[in-house]
Enzyme design. Structure first.
Site, PDB file in Angstrom:
ATOM      1  CE  LYS A  49      -3.897  -2.452   1.900  1.00  7.35           C
ATOM      2  NZ  LYS A  49      -4.388  -3.173   3.059  1.00  7.35           N
ATOM      3  CD  GLN A  93      -3.573  -4.704   6.037  1.00 11.20           C
ATOM      4  OE1 GLN A  93      -3.657  -3.655   5.434  1.00 11.20           O
ATOM      5  NE2 GLN A  93      -3.824  -5.862   5.465  1.00 11.20           N
ATOM      6  CG  ASP A 116     -10.418  -1.044   4.135  1.00 13.40           C
ATOM      7  OD1 ASP A 116      -9.989  -1.441   3.035  1.00 13.40           O
ATOM      8  OD2 ASP A 116      -9.798  -1.187   5.208  1.00 13.40           O
TER       9      ASP A 116
HETATM   10  N1  GUN Z   1      -6.495  -7.264   5.144  1.00  7.73           N
HETATM   11  C1  GUN Z   1      -6.534  -7.912   3.970  1.00  7.73           C
HETATM   12  N2  GUN Z   1      -7.179  -7.192   3.044  1.00  7.73           N
HETATM   13  C2  GUN Z   1      -7.555  -6.041   3.634  1.00  7.73           C
HETATM   14  C3  GUN Z   1      -8.251  -4.879   3.195  1.00  7.73           C
HETATM   15  O1  GUN Z   1      -8.677  -4.749   2.042  1.00  7.73           O
HETATM   16  N3  GUN Z   1      -8.437  -3.917   4.123  1.00  7.73           N
HETATM   17  C4  GUN Z   1      -8.008  -4.039   5.387  1.00  7.73           C
HETATM   18  N4  GUN Z   1      -8.263  -3.053   6.231  1.00  7.73           N
HETATM   19  N5  GUN Z   1      -7.366  -5.094   5.842  1.00  7.73           N
HETATM   20  C5  GUN Z   1      -7.142  -6.092   4.961  1.00  7.73           C
END
Ligand code: GUN
Length: 284
Positions: A49, A93, A116
């Protein structure tokens, strides 16, 4: 022989579009990512990210909290980031350590910074069709269909998996484009027969290589959302496989997404896009 949809190339194009928009508007856009603890896959996802942000010209604000962080401490950080105008998107996350109240954390993020789209109000907006911040994975799948000029209206769309962050919003987005949508899950009586009806089959079941050619109609569009760890790879790292048995399905399908290099990079590109959208929403 299916056309293989290259998620890496498509995501790169989208990130270039985002970067161009940010640069030409001289925009200051920021994404805060909170990692609690030291789950190794999560550390890798956060690094990706950060790299995506760099490629788009988005400021990345990374926070790592200790494994024994209390919910209240996480909520305090979220409050600080909610109040910070440099931060346009906030992402916690997952997975989180067991002592943390995940719903409380997701709901504490300001609605306009919920990139998200995990908050109940943003999920509800997807249901109503009046959303600005759709969840990354379903939005990424829709973008793939759009950029490949794949017609959805009137088509039989089958979504395998009913999670809150993939299956359910995926079904809604396809429905808003006038697909005829069926959601399947672990209790579906004859999964094979239902999948075989699909013109567009989206698989998000977390079962490595589960979907074989006998689940797929000739010429169908097969979108594989699964990312499963299949042990050690040939060159040392981990080998990743999807929920679709690519070797078996590819000859039957019209279009197919690979794993890796399919939906995954598109999910991340949609996170970048949501962060830019969030910035615009906050300035309104
Ligand atoms: N963990 C795995 N994929 C994601 C996601 O798209 N968002 C978040 N916040 N955690 C994740």
């Amino acid at each position: 022989m299916a056309k293989i949809i290259d998620g890496n190339a498509m995501a790169a194009a989208i990130k270039t579009e985002i970067k161009t928009e940010i640069e030409s508007g001289n925009l200051q856009v920021g994404l805060a990512v909170i990692l609690v603890g030291n789950d190794p896959p999560s550390q890798i996802y956060v690094k990706y990210k950060q790299k995506d942000c760099g490629e788009c010209g988005i400021h990345f604000y990374g926070y790592t909290l200790p494994e024994d962080t209390k919910t209240e401490e996480l909520l305090e950080l979220i409050d600080t980031l909610n109040a910070d105008p440099k931060v346009n998107g906030i992402l916690v996350q997952q997975p989180l350590p067991a002592q943390i109240d995940l719903t409380a954390a997701n709901e504490r993020i300001s609605s306009l910074k919920d990139v998200d789209s995990f908050r109940a109000d943003n999920v509800g907006r997807v249901m109503l069709g009046s959303y600005a911040l759709p969840a990354g994975t379903p939005a990424g799948v829709m973008e793939m269909l759009k950029r490949e000029n794949i017609e959805i209206a009137g088509k039989e769309c089958v979504v395998v998996g009913r999670s809150n962050i993939v299956g359910k919003p995926m079904a809604m987005l396809l429905l808003h484009e006038n697909g005829t949508v069926t959601i399947c899950h672990s209790k579906t009586a004859d999964l094979k027969a239902v999948c075989k009806r699909a013109d567009i089959l989206v698989v998000a079941m977390r079962q490595p290589n589960f979907i074989t050619a006998d689940y797929v109609k000739k010429g169908a569009v097969v979108i594989d959302v699964g990312i499963n760890d299949a042990g050690e790879g040939a060159k040392g790292g981990r080998k990743l496989v999807g929920d679709v048995d690519f070797v078996s399905v590819e000859p039957a399908a019209g279009y197919i997404t690979p794993v890796p290099g399919g939906v995954g990079p598109m999910t991340r590109a949609m996170l970048m896009r949501n962060t830019l959208t969030a910035k615009k929403l906050q300035e309104k």
